[in-house]
Design an enzyme around this catalytic site. Structure first.
Site, PDB file in Angstrom:
ATOM      1  N   ASP A  48      43.547  40.715  37.924  1.00 18.72           N
ATOM      2  CA  ASP A  48      43.438  41.281  36.587  1.00 18.72           C
ATOM      3  C   ASP A  48      42.110  42.035  36.526  1.00 18.72           C
ATOM      4  OD1 ASP A  48      43.775  42.025  33.967  1.00 18.72           O
ATOM      5  OD2 ASP A  48      44.353  40.033  33.258  1.00 18.72           O
TER       6      ASP A  48
HETATM    7  C1  NOJ Z   1      43.782  43.100  31.225  1.00 17.41           C
HETATM    8  C2  NOJ Z   1      45.103  42.469  30.947  1.00 17.41           C
HETATM    9  O1  NOJ Z   1      44.976  41.067  30.999  1.00 17.41           O
HETATM   10  C3  NOJ Z   1      46.201  42.908  31.909  1.00 17.41           C
HETATM   11  O2  NOJ Z   1      47.417  42.401  31.477  1.00 17.41           O
HETATM   12  C4  NOJ Z   1      46.222  44.403  32.010  1.00 17.41           C
HETATM   13  O3  NOJ Z   1      47.261  44.812  32.881  1.00 17.41           O
HETATM   14  C5  NOJ Z   1      44.874  44.908  32.479  1.00 17.41           C
HETATM   15  N1  NOJ Z   1      43.854  44.491  31.515  1.00 17.41           N
HETATM   16  C6  NOJ Z   1      44.819  46.419  32.617  1.00 17.41           C
HETATM   17  O4  NOJ Z   1      44.829  47.005  31.368  1.00 17.41           O
END
Ligand code: NOJ
Length: 732
Positions: A223
């Site tokens: 993430d």
């Molecule tokens: C954080 C989020 O938790 C995730 O789901 C997402 O894909 C990424 N940011 C990118 O935006």
């Protein structure tokens, strides 16, 4: 490839997508584009805003789950996205009703969540895009979730989700196993810690469980800001860091030159780096011919940049899902009110009340690209939650717009009041109307957990004010998860209640056919509504502000309805009271009635032909139940369902398994569902195919799945509490 070239494939860089890998120009390998999110391409214009995951789950319709996956896959493909950062696959699953992101995924049951994940991944990847099932694993709260926002300010570690091996396997891993089986090309490791290790640097859950036990062959990517260290993540099995030096590196500029150095000095074996690259490129090359695959047509950093329209006719599937998800939870026809509404021509007046009934005064883009609802009040109808799981709607057919269009020829006069604060003015409109539709909502977003479980913008007071003056008050709720409805639910003037979930851009068009009975509601709740906050398992969002916050999953397997059933047993045992839920998981009424016949079970061996990427989950081999896969079908249960009412409708017949008492499992666990559309008087057979896994429990000692000895109970019925036929059976 040189070491530097290989590392480029594993590292994020700046670019026009939310994430992109590095290029290898010498070999013609361009950057791969990674883009959010679970209900639409974000933050990008000229796309559709689909119903949320939780809405899709509420349909309990496998075909619609797949149709949504297909349509989403097409939009991501046509925009030139290589890796779709979706779907949410049981992270979060919804351990706490307060969870800010529960709505992104497919409801609070591992089995239902798993089916929807499987259908979505398979359908989307068939369109060429590679999916990223997320967030792995036990990511159940936003509070204290990520180091990148909290480490700098308070020097704090992310929340540690502490759970035992059995709970991990039977609850949180289950949907990910389904995504792996469906062939997902990538999986995103989560922000939280798992039992004290960063989820993106945890050898146990990444290397041992995901890659060895499940046999996952694709890539694990972090993430955004989930990487804390290059060496430990690389060795623990993480394959790609995101966003790497993208976002100007402020989420931690890991991998890159540091990984090159670690490989060159032997700390990270070059074979590990080769494995990373193979895991990234194999699913990409399996699904995409990079010489013809579209290049990104947008700039996620500039929503005004021209881009192509990829919506096709997806509004149709969006409308269909929104409609089938609508869940009727109360309907009192005794006083002549309730749903469906009388034919439009026979009504002279209808009140439409509440800010949730009409469009946002500020427009879809008023909040930039962060989420749809930056304003606390008067934000208009709620069609989605916020954060990276949100997407721009191209337009919104709000409920009032669709109602006006429906009644325009010969229907009732519409008396509208479209804000929630002047209760007197709202009641005045309702008092002049034959029936009143009151729209209430709640909002949830990534980055913060829900502050309370009550309706947004004093929606409860609004319902009470309308019910005080109108004998036929019908409540429609656009909500991301449960709210507490006790202050008004038993009011005799509240004749009907619909849960319309988060329907996306076609909200009003999904609702109108249900309001006027052109379609009977056929959604069932994908989570439980309790009567009060304390009815959910305790400790569910940890907010104790310490250096290393800990969330102990002490409720273990007693998730959602299973906890409530457990309470229910205790009620009987201790003669306690008042802890039955308001509406249980799987519950939903119809405009017609269904009767059930007798459940029967037959031994029907069928070799697994649904695992696109077979898992290597270990299980106890037996001569009673031969076969070599966890996903062989061993038994088939069937039950006849009859529509005994006077209108067409669809029933979701559900199958729950109660394991032998000695196993200490929850009282019952969903293990099958079948949605049957039936005309009046028509019967159909609901079929539940039971795999080895469906009948197994995870044995911690032997570290394998086993079908327990002893007597099982199988219960078929209309919800997790409404069993119509129960049989006993031994399977081991
Ligand atoms: C954080 C989020 O938790 C995730 O789901 C997402 O894909 C990424 N940011 C990118 O935006």
């Amino acid at each position: 490839m040189t070491i530097a070239e290989k590392v480029n494939v594993t590292t994020g860089f700046n670019g026009n997508c939310v994430g992109q890998t590095g290029q290898v120009p010498r070999l013609g390998l361009t950057a791969l584009c990674l883009e959010d999110g679970p209900l639409g391409v974000r933050p990008v214009r000229r796309v559709s805003q689909f119903p949320a995951g939780v809405t899709t789950a509420a349909t309990w319709n496998r075909d619609l789950m797949a149709a949504r996956g297909t349509a989403l896959g097409q939009e991501f493909h046509d925009k030139g996205v290589n890796i779709w950062l979706g779907p949410v696959t049981g992270g979060p699953l919804g351990r706490s009703p307060f969870g800010g992101r529960n709505w992104e995924g497919f409801g609070s049951d591992p089995y239902l969540h798993g089916v929807a994940s499987y259908m979505t991944v398979q359908a989307a990847q068939a369109e060429g895009v590679v999916t990223c099932s997320k967030h792995y694993i036990a990511y159940e709260q936003e509070t204290f979730r990520d180091g990148f926002t909290i480490l700098t300010s308070t020097n704090q570690l992310p929340i540690s989700s502490n759970l035992d091996d059995k709970t991990a396997h039977e609850v949180y891993l289950w949907p990910f196993a389904e995504a792996v089986r469906a062939g997902t090309g990538t999986i995103m490791c989560s922000y939280n810690e798992v039992n004290g290790s960063h989820a993106c640097a945890d050898d146990h859950t990444l290397n041992q469980v995901l890659k060895q036990e499940l046999g996952f062959q694709g890539a694990i990517l972090s993430d955004w800001g989930g990487t804390w260290d290059t060496e430990s993540s690389a060795l623990a099995g993480m394959d790609v860091t995101m966003p790497g030096s993208g976002f100007s590196g402020f989420l931690g500029d890991f991998f890159g030159d540091e990984l090159v150095a670690l490989v060159e000095n032997g700390t990270v074996p070059e074979a590990r780096l080769d494995d990373m690259v193979l895991r990234v490129l194999t699913p990409i090359l399996q699904h995409q011919d990079l010489s013809t695959y579209p290049q990104p047509t947008f700039n996620a950093n500039d929503i005004t940049a021209p881009t192509n329209n990829v919506r096709r006719d997806h509004y149709k599937v969006i409308q269909a899902i929104g409609q089938e998800a609508i869940t009727l939870v109360k309907n009192n026809r005794k006083t002549g009110g309730g749903l469906p509404l009388p034919a439009p021509a026979s009504m002279s007046s209808l009140a439409v009340i509440g800010e949730d009934a009409s469009a946002s005064l500020y427009g879809a883009t008023s909040c930039g690209n962060s989420g749809s609802s930056c304003l606390i009040e008067n934000n208009g109808t709620v069609t989605t939650g916020g954060g990276s799981g949100w997407a721009f709607p191209p337009y919104t057919i709000d409920p009032l717009a669709a109602i006006n269009a429906f009644v325009c020829a010969d229907g009732p006069d519409i008396n509208q009041h479209l804000e929630n604060w002047d209760l007197g003015a709202a009641a005045m409109q309702a008092s002049q109307s034959e029936a009143a539709l009151v729209f209430i909502s709640a909002y949830a977003t990534e980055g913060t957990d829900r502050l309370n479980l009550t309706a947004y913008s004093q929606g409860d007071a609004l319902v009470e004010a309308i019910a005080a003056v109108n004998k036929n008050t019908i409540v429609i709720m656009h909500i991301p998860g449960p709210i507490i409805v006790e202050s008004w639910i038993d009011h005799p003037n509240v004749t009907a209640v619909l849960v319309a979930h988060l329907p996306g851009q076609e909200s009003g068009n999904s609702l109108v056919p249900v309001l006027w009975g052109q379609a009977s509601p056929s959604g069932k709740l994908p989570y439980t509504f309790a009567k009060q906050e304390s009815d959910w398992p305790p400790n569910n969002i940890v907010s104790t502000d310490v250096f290393a916050p800990q969330a102990d999953f002490t409720e273990k397997l007693l998730f959602d309805y299973k906890a409530h059933l457990f309470h229910f047993r205790q009620i009987r045992w201790f003669d306690a009271k008042n802890i039955t839920p308001r509406w249980e998981f799987g519950f939903g009424l119809s405009y017609t009635d269904f009767t059930y016949g007798e459940l029967s079970i037959a031994k029907t061996f069928k070799v697994d032909n649904t695992s696109i990427q077979p898992t290597s989950e270990p299980f106890l081999k037996s001569t009673t139940n031969p076969g070599s896969s966890m996903y062989d079908i061993l038994y088939t249960a069937t039950i006849t369902v009859k529509n005994t009412g006077s209108v067409s409708g669809a029933e979701v017949a559900q199958l729950y398994v109660s394991f032998p008492e000695s196993e200490g499992e929850p009282p019952s666990s969903l293990r099958g569902f079948d949605k049957l559309a039936l005309a009046p008087g028509e019967s159909g057979v609901a079929t539940f195919e039971l795999t080895r896994k469906d009948l197994s429990v995870w044995d911690v000692q032997s570290q394998r799945w086993e079908i327990p000895q002893g007597t099982f109970k199988l219960s078929a019925g209309a919800s997790s509490r409404d069993f119509r036929s129960v049989v006993s059976h031994s399977f081991a």
